[in-house]
Design an enzyme around this catalytic site. Sequence first.
Site, PDB file in Angstrom:
ATOM      1  N   LYS A 103       0.846  -1.207   0.000  1.00  6.49           N
ATOM      2  CA  LYS A 103       0.000   0.000   0.000  1.00  6.49           C
ATOM      3  C   LYS A 103       0.878   1.253   0.000  1.00  6.49           C
ATOM      4  O   LYS A 103       0.615   2.215  -0.715  1.00  6.49           O
ATOM      5  CB  LYS A 103      -0.946  -0.026   1.203  1.00  6.49           C
ATOM      6  N   GLN A 125      -5.034  -1.750   9.310  1.00  7.63           N
ATOM      7  CA  GLN A 125      -4.897  -3.084   8.723  1.00  7.63           C
ATOM      8  C   GLN A 125      -5.509  -4.128   9.652  1.00  7.63           C
ATOM      9  O   GLN A 125      -5.221  -4.172  10.846  1.00  7.63           O
ATOM     10  CB  GLN A 125      -3.407  -3.381   8.465  1.00  7.63           C
ATOM     11  N   ASP A 159     -11.400   2.351   3.485  1.00  9.25           N
ATOM     12  CA  ASP A 159     -11.744   0.927   3.367  1.00  9.25           C
ATOM     13  C   ASP A 159     -13.262   0.743   3.202  1.00  9.25           C
ATOM     14  O   ASP A 159     -13.704  -0.336   2.818  1.00  9.25           O
ATOM     15  CB  ASP A 159     -11.344   0.181   4.654  1.00  9.25           C
TER      16      ASP A 159
HETATM   17  N1  GUN Z   1      -7.165  -7.155   5.811  1.00  6.33           N
HETATM   18  C1  GUN Z   1      -7.460  -7.921   4.741  1.00  6.33           C
HETATM   19  N2  GUN Z   1      -8.014  -7.172   3.760  1.00  6.33           N
HETATM   20  C2  GUN Z   1      -8.046  -5.908   4.232  1.00  6.33           C
HETATM   21  C3  GUN Z   1      -8.484  -4.674   3.670  1.00  6.33           C
HETATM   22  O1  GUN Z   1      -8.987  -4.585   2.545  1.00  6.33           O
HETATM   23  N3  GUN Z   1      -8.342  -3.587   4.481  1.00  6.33           N
HETATM   24  C4  GUN Z   1      -7.822  -3.656   5.729  1.00  6.33           C
HETATM   25  N4  GUN Z   1      -7.756  -2.542   6.428  1.00  6.33           N
HETATM   26  N5  GUN Z   1      -7.409  -4.778   6.270  1.00  6.33           N
HETATM   27  C5  GUN Z   1      -7.516  -5.900   5.513  1.00  6.33           C
END
Ligand code: GUN
Length: 284
Positions: free
Chosen positions: A52, A96, A119
């Site tokens: 990211k 996350q 998200d």
């Molecule tokens: N963990 C697995 N997929 C995601 C996601 O799309 N966003 C976040 N914040 N955590 C995750």
Amino acid sequence: MAKILSGKEVSARIKGELKIEAEKLKESGIMPGLAVIIVGDDPASRVYVNNKKKACEEIGIHSEEYALPADTDEAELLALIDRLNGEKSISGILVQLPLPKGIDEEKVINRIDPQKDVDAFHPVNVGKIMVGNYDFVPCTPAGIMELIAESGIDISGKECVVVGRSNIVGKPMSMLLLHQNGTVTVCHSRTKDLKEVTRRADILVVAVGRPNFVTGDMIKEGAVVIDVGINRMADKKLTGDVDFETAEKVASAITPVPGGVGPMTIAMLMKNTLKAAVINKEDN
Ligand code: GUN
């Protein structure tokens, strides 16, 4: 042989467009910024967070990482979110998941300002998706919609089957397909005759987190198959939830793992971050 829906290629194209958009925003005084919070040392989460950050650099988005130890207490995490909610240089906040045991995930998500929730996990944004009037589209389902478009199939009226009912993928995915007039069925661990349902699908999305769970005999001839799984095998190789070898023989289009849905999720996060920068600017 199925067409390979390369998320790697499509995401590169989208990121190229986003880079130009980011430059334009910056010229007009809108500075996009993403804060990424990671708690603990889950190796998969670390890889995702690194990817990211790398995407932010590629596009020209300011990013800040907050890496907190696994024993961080909830109050400390909530205080950080409060601070970032009020920070003008930060347009998007991402925590996350999963979080270590002892931290209430729901409480943490609920604390993020919905206007910075790139998200789209906050209940306000989830509700907006449900009614079909939303700013942020959850990243993985949004990326999947782009890949379905790439396959050339028109969703309207098609049988869409989603295997998995998570808040992150299955549920929002079913809504996005419904908004495009798909006939949507959501399957899960209690579904009685899974194969009977999956074999009806013109569009099959699999997000269960079990390697090679869906095999070719569960797929209708000519279906578009989207594999959301990223499973690390004993030999360290990444494997999807779909058995690629048998599935590609019956599908008309299929996503590979890796290089399918994964890179699309990140491209959509970047798109949401630019959108958040615009939204938050308007409010200032
Ligand atoms: N963990 C697995 N997929 C995601 C996601 O799309 N966003 C976040 N914040 N955590 C995750």
